[in-house]
Design a protein around this motif. Structure first.
Motif, PDB file in Angstrom:
ATOM      1  N   PRO A  24      -8.043  15.376   2.655  1.00 40.80           N
ATOM      2  CA  PRO A  24      -6.442  15.779   2.304  1.00 40.80           C
ATOM      3  C   PRO A  24      -7.081  16.118   0.375  1.00 40.80           C
ATOM      4  CG  PRO A  24      -6.280  13.852   3.402  1.00 40.80           C
ATOM      5  CD  PRO A  24      -7.373  13.987   3.115  1.00 40.80           C
ATOM      6  N   VAL A  25      -6.219  16.919  -0.121  1.00 41.98           N
ATOM      7  CA  VAL A  25      -6.007  17.290  -2.085  1.00 41.98           C
ATOM      8  C   VAL A  25      -5.718  16.356  -2.414  1.00 41.98           C
ATOM      9  CG1 VAL A  25      -4.924  18.064  -3.588  1.00 41.98           C
ATOM     10  CG2 VAL A  25      -4.810  19.315  -1.536  1.00 41.98           C
ATOM     11  N   GLY A  26      -6.869  15.464  -3.343  1.00 38.26           N
ATOM     12  CA  GLY A  26      -6.893  14.739  -3.980  1.00 38.26           C
ATOM     13  C   GLY A  26      -7.853  13.786  -4.070  1.00 38.26           C
ATOM     14  N   VAL A  31     -17.879  31.291  -2.967  1.00 36.82           N
ATOM     15  CA  VAL A  31     -16.661  31.249  -3.914  1.00 36.82           C
ATOM     16  C   VAL A  31     -16.634  30.508  -4.109  1.00 36.82           C
ATOM     17  CG1 VAL A  31     -14.221  30.890  -3.171  1.00 36.82           C
ATOM     18  CG2 VAL A  31     -15.514  32.496  -1.679  1.00 36.82           C
ATOM     19  N   ARG A  32     -16.914  29.993  -6.027  1.00 43.38           N
ATOM     20  CA  ARG A  32     -16.585  28.862  -7.000  1.00 43.38           C
ATOM     21  C   ARG A  32     -15.344  28.279  -6.761  1.00 43.38           C
ATOM     22  NH1 ARG A  32     -15.239  26.611 -11.790  1.00 43.38           N
ATOM     23  NH2 ARG A  32     -17.061  25.351 -12.704  1.00 43.38           N
ATOM     24  N   THR A  33     -15.222  27.686  -6.652  1.00 43.78           N
ATOM     25  CA  THR A  33     -13.338  26.854  -7.070  1.00 43.78           C
ATOM     26  C   THR A  33     -13.431  26.293  -7.874  1.00 43.78           C
ATOM     27  OG1 THR A  33     -12.571  25.730  -5.276  1.00 43.78           O
ATOM     28  CG2 THR A  33     -12.160  28.170  -5.222  1.00 43.78           C
ATOM     29  N   ASP A  34     -11.759  25.475  -7.998  1.00 43.96           N
ATOM     30  CA  ASP A  34     -11.628  23.965  -8.874  1.00 43.96           C
ATOM     31  C   ASP A  34     -11.289  22.835  -7.384  1.00 43.96           C
ATOM     32  OD1 ASP A  34      -8.966  23.405  -7.946  1.00 43.96           O
ATOM     33  OD2 ASP A  34      -8.740  25.352  -9.512  1.00 43.96           O
ATOM     34  N   ILE A  35     -11.485  21.800  -7.343  1.00 41.21           N
ATOM     35  CA  ILE A  35     -11.813  20.643  -6.287  1.00 41.21           C
ATOM     36  C   ILE A  35     -10.817  21.397  -5.331  1.00 41.21           C
ATOM     37  CG2 ILE A  35     -12.214  18.433  -5.668  1.00 41.21           C
ATOM     38  CD1 ILE A  35     -14.579  17.896  -7.754  1.00 41.21           C
ATOM     39  N   LYS A  36      -9.756  20.568  -5.952  1.00 33.72           N
ATOM     40  CA  LYS A  36      -8.748  20.635  -4.811  1.00 33.72           C
ATOM     41  C   LYS A  36      -8.112  22.429  -4.499  1.00 33.72           C
ATOM     42  CE  LYS A  36      -6.000  17.283  -8.160  1.00 33.72           C
ATOM     43  NZ  LYS A  36      -4.288  17.002  -9.036  1.00 33.72           N
ATOM     44  N   THR A  37      -8.657  23.390  -5.232  1.00 32.85           N
ATOM     45  CA  THR A  37      -8.489  24.371  -4.720  1.00 32.85           C
ATOM     46  C   THR A  37      -9.322  25.023  -3.059  1.00 32.85           C
ATOM     47  OG1 THR A  37      -7.950  25.579  -6.284  1.00 32.85           O
ATOM     48  CG2 THR A  37      -8.450  26.684  -4.119  1.00 32.85           C
ATOM     49  N   ALA A  38     -10.550  23.705  -2.846  1.00 25.16           N
ATOM     50  CA  ALA A  38     -11.604  23.436  -2.078  1.00 25.16           C
ATOM     51  C   ALA A  38     -11.072  22.798  -1.318  1.00 25.16           C
ATOM     52  CB  ALA A  38     -12.582  23.083  -2.934  1.00 25.16           C
ATOM     53  N   ARG A  40     -18.466  33.303   3.949  1.00 32.38           N
ATOM     54  CA  ARG A  40     -18.542  32.756   2.744  1.00 32.38           C
ATOM     55  C   ARG A  40     -18.800  31.432   2.585  1.00 32.38           C
ATOM     56  NH1 ARG A  40     -14.855  31.481   6.600  1.00 32.38           N
ATOM     57  NH2 ARG A  40     -12.929  30.366   5.413  1.00 32.38           N
ATOM     58  N   VAL A  41     -19.284  30.535   1.556  1.00 36.96           N
ATOM     59  CA  VAL A  41     -19.421  29.256   1.320  1.00 36.96           C
ATOM     60  C   VAL A  41     -18.179  28.795  -0.143  1.00 36.96           C
ATOM     61  CG1 VAL A  41     -20.571  27.256   0.628  1.00 36.96           C
ATOM     62  CG2 VAL A  41     -22.122  29.000   1.834  1.00 36.96           C
ATOM     63  N   VAL A  42     -17.842  28.073   0.576  1.00 38.44           N
ATOM     64  CA  VAL A  42     -16.845  27.479  -0.717  1.00 38.44           C
ATOM     65  C   VAL A  42     -17.192  26.022  -1.576  1.00 38.44           C
ATOM     66  CG1 VAL A  42     -14.575  26.897  -1.232  1.00 38.44           C
ATOM     67  CG2 VAL A  42     -14.839  28.503   0.559  1.00 38.44           C
ATOM     68  N   ILE A  43     -17.144  26.569  -3.434  1.00 35.26           N
ATOM     69  CA  ILE A  43     -17.890  24.975  -3.365  1.00 35.26           C
ATOM     70  C   ILE A  43     -16.373  24.956  -4.800  1.00 35.26           C
ATOM     71  CG2 ILE A  43     -20.068  25.667  -2.934  1.00 35.26           C
ATOM     72  CD1 ILE A  43     -20.163  26.619  -6.191  1.00 35.26           C
ATOM     73  N   GLY A  44     -16.557  23.761  -4.185  1.00 40.32           N
ATOM     74  CA  GLY A  44     -15.003  23.099  -5.578  1.00 40.32           C
ATOM     75  C   GLY A  44     -16.304  21.982  -6.353  1.00 40.32           C
ATOM     76  N   VAL A  45     -15.856  22.396  -7.505  1.00 36.21           N
ATOM     77  CA  VAL A  45     -16.746  21.769  -8.194  1.00 36.21           C
ATOM     78  C   VAL A  45     -15.747  22.075 -10.140  1.00 36.21           C
ATOM     79  CG1 VAL A  45     -19.219  22.581  -7.637  1.00 36.21           C
ATOM     80  CG2 VAL A  45     -17.964  23.835  -8.854  1.00 36.21           C
ATOM     81  N   ALA A  60     -18.163  17.404  -5.697  1.00 30.43           N
ATOM     82  CA  ALA A  60     -17.803  18.593  -5.487  1.00 30.43           C
ATOM     83  C   ALA A  60     -17.369  18.460  -4.186  1.00 30.43           C
ATOM     84  CB  ALA A  60     -18.826  19.222  -5.944  1.00 30.43           C
ATOM     85  N   SER A  61     -16.180  19.466  -3.322  1.00 30.25           N
ATOM     86  CA  SER A  61     -15.793  20.174  -2.479  1.00 30.25           C
ATOM     87  C   SER A  61     -16.509  21.064  -1.879  1.00 30.25           C
ATOM     88  CB  SER A  61     -14.537  19.934  -2.682  1.00 30.25           C
ATOM     89  OG  SER A  61     -14.072  20.995  -1.718  1.00 30.25           O
ATOM     90  N   ASN A  62     -16.806  20.467  -0.611  1.00 29.28           N
ATOM     91  CA  ASN A  62     -17.925  21.803  -0.582  1.00 29.28           C
ATOM     92  C   ASN A  62     -17.463  21.919   1.274  1.00 29.28           C
ATOM     93  OD1 ASN A  62     -20.877  22.414   1.154  1.00 29.28           O
ATOM     94  ND2 ASN A  62     -19.558  23.820   0.649  1.00 29.28           N
ATOM     95  N   PRO A  63     -16.369  22.379   1.712  1.00 33.00           N
ATOM     96  CA  PRO A  63     -15.843  22.105   3.144  1.00 33.00           C
ATOM     97  C   PRO A  63     -16.167  23.110   4.075  1.00 33.00           C
ATOM     98  CG  PRO A  63     -14.339  23.710   1.989  1.00 33.00           C
ATOM     99  CD  PRO A  63     -15.072  23.035   0.498  1.00 33.00           C
ATOM    100  N   GLU A  64     -16.276  23.056   5.479  1.00 33.73           N
ATOM    101  CA  GLU A  64     -16.760  23.448   6.305  1.00 33.73           C
ATOM    102  C   GLU A  64     -16.190  24.404   7.358  1.00 33.73           C
ATOM    103  OE1 GLU A  64     -16.536  22.550   9.631  1.00 33.73           O
ATOM    104  OE2 GLU A  64     -15.120  21.478   9.636  1.00 33.73           O
ATOM    105  N   PHE A  65     -17.233  25.750   7.746  1.00 32.66           N
ATOM    106  CA  PHE A  65     -16.091  26.408   8.451  1.00 32.66           C
ATOM    107  C   PHE A  65     -16.457  26.194   9.848  1.00 32.66           C
ATOM    108  CE2 PHE A  65     -14.955  27.493   4.333  1.00 32.66           C
ATOM    109  CZ  PHE A  65     -13.154  27.107   4.017  1.00 32.66           C
ATOM    110  N   LEU A  66     -16.761  25.302  10.666  1.00 32.49           N
ATOM    111  CA  LEU A  66     -17.812  25.666  11.834  1.00 32.49           C
ATOM    112  C   LEU A  66     -17.044  26.010  13.286  1.00 32.49           C
ATOM    113  CD1 LEU A  66     -20.981  22.674  10.518  1.00 32.49           C
ATOM    114  CD2 LEU A  66     -20.668  25.825  10.354  1.00 32.49           C
TER     115      LEU A  66
END
Length: 436
Positions: free
Chosen positions: A125-127, A197-204, A168-173, A148-154
């Motif tokens: 969850p966010v946070g 795709v670089r985002t802030d952590i909560k968005t990732a 794509r690869v999403v990295i929240g840093v 950091a957040s690096n969600p998987e899409f497998l």
């Protein structure tokens, strides 16, 4: 780079092995000594096509190791990935249970040496990243780290290809150092021009939930349309083509069936609803998606019952496929878990087959099922055959042999694999989903 993967479940094992295939040195850590011993002996605890060969190859080449000892594994790592389970809470309220995440965080915090990026790979969850950072600071105030957040899409059954050739690869840093480490880890994908795709952590953190909820919504949408097609005599297969060719919609996930299952969609849609509620919002589309999926499974029981002229009592039903999708042994929230007990409670005898899921099915489903050696054995003296999961083994069955094995002639195709006319010509009465 030196990478440590905490957890050797589906995500941790696939991700760690693929990082090793990239050329990194990966140590996978798990508390379960028996599981680690089996992995060291080359025994893979999950079914995922191609994974066994990659594990064997990278172990032999010295890039992949398995251990229960966290101290050495974490102390020398430049990145530590948290890939432990986040199941739905046992309270049944839909919240994600973060017990394993926080336990793992406390353990790795003690062992950090030098700058380390702690990466949430689990769906959280966010946070959650904020809480991980707080715990590390409490346990080890001198630690030099970023979260950091690096969600998987497998996709289960296609995880190796999804990892090696992702959309794509999403990295929240939230620091340049953390971003540089993650970009270095995924550098082999740059050759394929994979978008990062670089985002802030909560968005990732939220991205994974939003993606799964959207895909689940497409499934529930087409399942509702299929029921409407049944009612008015339309054909959902042609309808799905008609809307799927619209580039704004797309054809994927427009395949009607008995409802979604697995390790992600059911728990992630519920967790997203709870996240929204905690922030004073309601996600009515997601709520409807969950309700439709639950109703769809019940409707499939009715569809089978109607095909049997109103009652399954005293009938023998052959069920082909038990897992929630093909190319996996995963039974979590599989439609079979809802549909089969309902049929058995009303007096049906069930003869079931699945290429990979029988071991899990025996653990989850009620007693009294007969587990067949193959599809033809399952159909022996059956009044009805139900195609539940679209395994490749079931796509080209010898229908003459199936018919000769059966006592009845009812064919219920919950995945719309077969041409109704072809099946009818073989002497069956055919029932599909959304096909008149």
């Amino acid at each position: 780079m030196r990478i440590t993967m905490i957890g050797t479940g589906y995500v941790g094992l696939v991700t760690g092995t693929c990082f090793a295939e990239f050329g990194h040195h990966v140590t996978c850590v798990d508390k379960d000594q028996e599981k680690i011993d089996k992995l060291l002996a080359g025994q893979i605890p999950i079914y995922e096509p191609g994974l066994d060969h990659l594990v064997e190859k990278n172990c032999k080449e010295g890039r992949l190791n398995f251990t229960t000892e966290i101290t050495q594994a974490v102390g020398g790592a430049e990145a530590v990935f948290l890939a432990v389970g986040t199941p739905s809470s046992r309270r049944g309220d839909g919240y994600a249970d973060l017990t394993y995440i926080y336990e793992a965080t406390r353990e790795i915090a003690k062992e950090l040496q030098g700058y380390t990026v702690i990466v949430d790979k689990s769906t959280v969850p966010v946070g959650t990243a904020d809480q991980v950072a707080r715990i590390i600071k409490e346990v080890n105030p001198d630690a030099d780290f970023d979260v950091a957040s690096n969600p998987e899409f497998l996709r289960e059954g296609a995880a190796i290809n999804d990892f090696m050739r992702p959309d794509r690869v999403v990295i929240g840093v939230e620091s340049v150092r953390a971003e540089e480490v993650l970009r270095e880890i995924y550098k082999p994908l740059f050759l394929r021009e994979t978008p990062i795709v670089r985002t802030d952590i909560k968005t990732a953190e939220l991205t994974k939930y939003a993606a799964n909820a959207f895909l689940a919504t497409k499934i529930s949408f087409i399942n509702e349309i299929a029921l409407l097609c049944d009612s008015i005599g339309a054909n959902v297969i042609d309808l799905a083509k008609g809307i799927g060719m619209d580039g704004r919609i797309g054809s994927k996930f427009l395949h009607p069936g008995p409802g979604y299952g697995g390790s992600c969609f059911p728990k992630d849609t519920l967790a997203l609803m709870r996240i929204a509620q905690e922030h004073g919002q309601s996600l009515r589309v997601v709520e409807a998606t969950v309700e439709v999926n639950s109703a769809q499974k019940a409707m499939m029981v009715k569809k089978i019952r109607d095909a049997l002229k109103g009652s399954e009592a005293g009938k023998t039903i052959a069920v082909l496929g038990l897992t929630f999708k093909p190319e996996t042994d995963d039974m979590r929230d599989s439609p079979a878990i809802t549909i089969l007990p309902a049929l058995m409670e009303k007096g049906a005898t069930v003869r079931a087959h699945d290429p990979q899921g029988i071991h899990e099915a025996k653990r989850i489903l009620p007693g009294g099922l007969y587990y067949a050696k193959d599809a033809y054995d399952a159909c022996q003296d059956a009044d009805c055959v139900v195609l539940m999961t679209e395994w490749n083994q079931y796509r080209a069955l010898d229908l003459d042999k199936i018919r000769s094995n059966m006592r009845g002639n009812v064919f219920v195709d919950l995945r719309n694999v077969y041409d109704p006319e072809q099946v009818t010509k073989k002497g069956f009465t055919y029932t599909g989903v959304g096909r008149s």
